[in-house]
Design a protein around this motif. Structure first.
Motif, mmCIF file in Angstrom:
data_model
loop_
_atom_site.group_PDB
_atom_site.id
_atom_site.type_symbol
_atom_site.label_atom_id
_atom_site.label_comp_id
_atom_site.label_asym_id
_atom_site.label_seq_id
_atom_site.Cartn_x
_atom_site.Cartn_y
_atom_site.Cartn_z
ATOM 1 N N GLU A 176 -99.736 13.033 -148.612
ATOM 2 C CA GLU A 176 -99.695 13.668 -147.485
ATOM 3 C C GLU A 176 -100.650 15.175 -147.282
ATOM 4 O O GLU A 176 -101.358 15.178 -146.455
ATOM 5 C CB GLU A 176 -98.380 13.957 -146.950
ATOM 6 N N ALA A 177 -100.585 15.759 -148.435
ATOM 7 C CA ALA A 177 -101.367 16.596 -148.597
ATOM 8 C C ALA A 177 -102.923 16.577 -148.532
ATOM 9 O O ALA A 177 -103.794 17.222 -148.049
ATOM 10 C CB ALA A 177 -101.114 17.827 -149.901
ATOM 11 N N PHE A 178 -103.236 15.408 -149.195
ATOM 12 C CA PHE A 178 -104.807 15.090 -149.163
ATOM 13 C C PHE A 178 -105.149 14.810 -147.717
ATOM 14 O O PHE A 178 -106.313 14.891 -147.571
ATOM 15 C CB PHE A 178 -104.885 13.887 -150.077
ATOM 16 N N TRP A 179 -104.261 13.934 -147.199
ATOM 17 C CA TRP A 179 -104.710 13.712 -145.718
ATOM 18 C C TRP A 179 -105.076 14.880 -144.753
ATOM 19 O O TRP A 179 -105.891 15.123 -144.268
ATOM 20 C CB TRP A 179 -103.786 12.795 -144.981
ATOM 21 N N ARG A 180 -104.027 15.831 -144.882
ATOM 22 C CA ARG A 180 -104.213 17.182 -144.085
ATOM 23 C C ARG A 180 -105.453 17.963 -144.651
ATOM 24 O O ARG A 180 -106.201 18.662 -143.865
ATOM 25 C CB ARG A 180 -103.007 17.991 -144.417
ATOM 26 N N PHE A 181 -105.443 17.899 -145.910
ATOM 27 C CA PHE A 181 -106.939 18.714 -146.593
ATOM 28 C C PHE A 181 -108.049 18.083 -146.078
ATOM 29 O O PHE A 181 -109.060 18.663 -145.593
ATOM 30 C CB PHE A 181 -106.732 18.574 -147.946
ATOM 31 N N SER A 182 -108.062 16.518 -146.139
ATOM 32 C CA SER A 182 -109.208 15.966 -145.538
ATOM 33 C C SER A 182 -109.657 16.323 -144.077
ATOM 34 O O SER A 182 -110.700 16.581 -143.663
ATOM 35 C CB SER A 182 -109.229 14.451 -145.953
ATOM 36 N N TRP A 286 -107.267 25.354 -147.535
ATOM 37 C CA TRP A 286 -106.985 25.961 -148.764
ATOM 38 C C TRP A 286 -105.655 25.554 -149.059
ATOM 39 O O TRP A 286 -105.348 25.608 -150.334
ATOM 40 C CB TRP A 286 -107.489 27.333 -148.462
ATOM 41 N N LEU A 287 -104.540 25.695 -148.137
ATOM 42 C CA LEU A 287 -103.236 25.395 -148.539
ATOM 43 C C LEU A 287 -102.969 24.092 -149.149
ATOM 44 O O LEU A 287 -102.270 24.051 -149.842
ATOM 45 C CB LEU A 287 -102.487 25.742 -147.196
ATOM 46 N N GLU A 288 -103.393 23.238 -148.263
ATOM 47 C CA GLU A 288 -103.411 21.846 -148.724
ATOM 48 C C GLU A 288 -104.012 21.614 -150.273
ATOM 49 O O GLU A 288 -103.349 20.682 -151.063
ATOM 50 C CB GLU A 288 -103.911 20.782 -147.661
ATOM 51 N N ALA A 289 -105.158 22.127 -150.343
ATOM 52 C CA ALA A 289 -105.724 22.043 -151.755
ATOM 53 C C ALA A 289 -104.730 22.531 -152.823
ATOM 54 O O ALA A 289 -104.563 22.001 -153.838
ATOM 55 C CB ALA A 289 -107.087 22.628 -151.651
ATOM 56 N N ALA A 290 -104.272 23.501 -152.534
ATOM 57 C CA ALA A 290 -103.358 24.385 -153.435
ATOM 58 C C ALA A 290 -101.981 23.294 -153.782
ATOM 59 O O ALA A 290 -101.602 23.196 -154.719
ATOM 60 C CB ALA A 290 -102.894 25.515 -152.952
ATOM 61 N N LYS A 291 -101.630 22.812 -152.914
ATOM 62 C CA LYS A 291 -100.544 21.662 -152.765
ATOM 63 C C LYS A 291 -100.812 20.797 -153.840
ATOM 64 O O LYS A 291 -100.070 20.246 -154.477
ATOM 65 C CB LYS A 291 -99.989 21.394 -151.514
ATOM 66 N N MET A 292 -102.055 20.266 -153.801
ATOM 67 C CA MET A 292 -102.324 18.963 -154.382
ATOM 68 C C MET A 292 -102.354 19.507 -155.802
ATOM 69 O O MET A 292 -102.022 18.575 -156.571
ATOM 70 C CB MET A 292 -103.863 18.498 -153.986
ATOM 71 N N PHE A 293 -102.948 20.519 -156.144
ATOM 72 C CA PHE A 293 -103.034 20.984 -157.504
ATOM 73 C C PHE A 293 -101.851 21.370 -158.148
ATOM 74 O O PHE A 293 -101.577 21.318 -159.220
ATOM 75 C CB PHE A 293 -104.031 21.938 -157.724
ATOM 76 N N PHE A 306 -104.327 29.241 -153.822
ATOM 77 C CA PHE A 306 -103.101 29.895 -152.837
ATOM 78 C C PHE A 306 -103.766 31.369 -152.622
ATOM 79 O O PHE A 306 -103.442 31.789 -151.351
ATOM 80 C CB PHE A 306 -101.979 29.801 -153.500
ATOM 81 N N ILE A 307 -103.930 31.966 -153.597
ATOM 82 C CA ILE A 307 -104.491 33.277 -152.974
ATOM 83 C C ILE A 307 -105.688 33.452 -152.152
ATOM 84 O O ILE A 307 -105.883 34.266 -151.347
ATOM 85 C CB ILE A 307 -105.167 34.065 -154.678
ATOM 86 N N ILE A 308 -106.585 32.477 -152.530
ATOM 87 C CA ILE A 308 -107.759 32.239 -151.351
ATOM 88 C C ILE A 308 -107.221 31.879 -150.092
ATOM 89 O O ILE A 308 -107.473 32.489 -149.054
ATOM 90 C CB ILE A 308 -108.759 31.246 -152.055
ATOM 91 N N PHE A 309 -106.074 31.017 -149.890
ATOM 92 C CA PHE A 309 -105.470 30.633 -148.776
ATOM 93 C C PHE A 309 -104.837 31.918 -148.239
ATOM 94 O O PHE A 309 -104.963 32.114 -146.873
ATOM 95 C CB PHE A 309 -104.361 29.640 -148.919
ATOM 96 N N SER A 310 -104.424 32.790 -148.986
ATOM 97 C CA SER A 310 -103.519 33.853 -148.484
ATOM 98 C C SER A 310 -104.536 34.800 -147.651
ATOM 99 O O SER A 310 -104.316 35.310 -146.628
ATOM 100 C CB SER A 310 -102.697 34.423 -149.432
#
Length: 379
Positions: A176-182, A286-293, A306-310
């Motif tokens: 799910e995070a990958f789809w949103r990130f994409s 950025w948030l979805e990428a943080a979730k994936m990792f 997550f810091i970049i997203f914030s």
């Protein structure tokens, strides 16, 4: 003689009862037709009220002015119907991308597909689980054990396994995070390509120059169609996607986003609409990428993302959105019209709701950052 009279009476009685039945059916049909006619009249009246020019357009402007002419192309409300089939196209793309890209990527990052053990089929326990409680009390467990003619331990084990089936696996969350990130990454890149050479990207006043007779660009059309379709697809999958703690906030956000984009399309606030979409998407990937990792337990990478997203969130949602976008929607229209239309209040009301959600999410992000910094100091 008596039997003849009796027969005649029965025939007359049957004829009269059938006539009464036909009359009753005729009255019902007439009432049904009347109700349909009334409903059609009400819908027609509501439709005329909804599309009343004074709600959407400046003074002395009507819908007749928005007929394509002299190379000018205007957005049309009926074009929004296409977002529903487009949403299903996105769902198909999502299915294949999650299966053939997200799963191999998850395996490469070390995420395993854990198969959960299904409990034995039991109609009594299944009915209680769905209709009563997923966490039965000890007395209820004992009662269910007697009813099913099994031990208390087996009932407890059944409920534990059944609850585990309701929890999405790490692999499902990653997909799910990958789809949103994409999508967010693609829409951010596309949005920048569509906007970087437009004057209103650098000078917000340009969003009102020539309004409402601003021609619709092909890039704006596809940007809108993709964004609205995406949020429709998210609404369609709310029941099967990972349920979040801020589930209600996401529902409000998706509905407000669809309402805002659809309304801005109809009123030809397209220039401002594309800026709003771009401001939102540039932080989300950025948030979805943080979730994936995070799901892959790459802690350092997750923390950095997550810091970049914030930072991106607070720049775009807490600073740019109110100081740039809301300034353009609340303050600048007064220079072009002394009497704001009703849509001015409707759109700005929804934008302020979005800003309220931004502040709420900003508060949650600050709490996470505080906990993150506190743990760093402790270490």
């Amino acid at each position: 003689m008596n039997s003849h009279r009796t027969t005649k009476y029965h025939v007359t009685s049957n004829v009269s009862s059938s006539a009464v039945l036909k009359q009753a059916q005729g009255r019902r049909l007439a009432l049904l037709l009347l109700s349909f006619t009334s409903m059609a009249h009400i819908l027609k009246t509501l439709n005329s009220w909804f599309w009343w020019e004074n709600i959407w357009m400046p003074i002395n402007v009507t819908w007749a002015h928005f007929v394509d002419r002299d190379g000018l192309v205007f957005p049309k409300a009926h074009q929004l119907y296409a977002t529903i089939p487009y949403a299903f196209v996105l769902l198909i793309i999502r299915f294949f991308s999650e299966r053939y890209i997200a799963i191999p990527l998850a395996k490469a990052l070390g995420i395993k597909n854990v198969r959960r053990v299904k409990p034995q089929p039991n109609p009594v326990l299944e009915s209680y689980f769905r209709e009563c409680s997923k966490h039965p009390s000890q007395s209820d467990i004992q009662g269910l054990a007697k009813k099913c003619n099994c031990t208390v331990r087996l009932v407890e084990k059944w409920f534990r396994r059944r609850r585990n089936l309701e929890i999405p696996t790490v692999l499902r969350k990653f997909q799910e995070a990958f789809w949103r990130f994409s999508f967010y990454l693609t829409s951010s890149i596309a949005g920048f390509i569509f906007l970087y050479d437009k004057p209103w990207f650098y000078d917000i006043w340009q969003t009102w120059v020539g309004y409402p007779f601003q021609t619709l660009l092909p890039s704006q059309y596809w940007y809108y169609m993709a964004e609205i379709s995406f949020y429709w697809s998210l609404l369609f999958t709310l029941g099967i996607d990972n349920r979040r703690k801020d589930f209600l906030a996401h529902v409000v956000h998706h509905l407000a986003a669809i309402g805002l984009m659809s309304g801005s399309w109809c009123a030809n606030y397209v220039r401002l609409g594309t800026l709003v979409m771009f401001v939102h998407d540039t932080a989300d990937f950025w948030l979805e990428a943080a979730k994936m990792f995070n799901y892959a337990h790459w802690e350092k990478t997750c923390n950095m993302l997550f810091i970049i997203f914030s930072i991106a969130f607070f720049i775009t949602r807490i600073i740019l959105f109110p100081c740039w976008i809301l300034r353009a929607t609340l303050y600048q229209p007064t220079f072009y019209s002394t009497t704001p239309v009703i849509a001015y209040f409707l759109f700005n009301g929804q934008l302020l709701i979005l800003q309220g959600l931004h502040l709420y999410w900003g508060y949650l992000i600050l709490k996470i950052l505080k906990r993150f910094i506190f743990l760093k100091v402790q270490r």
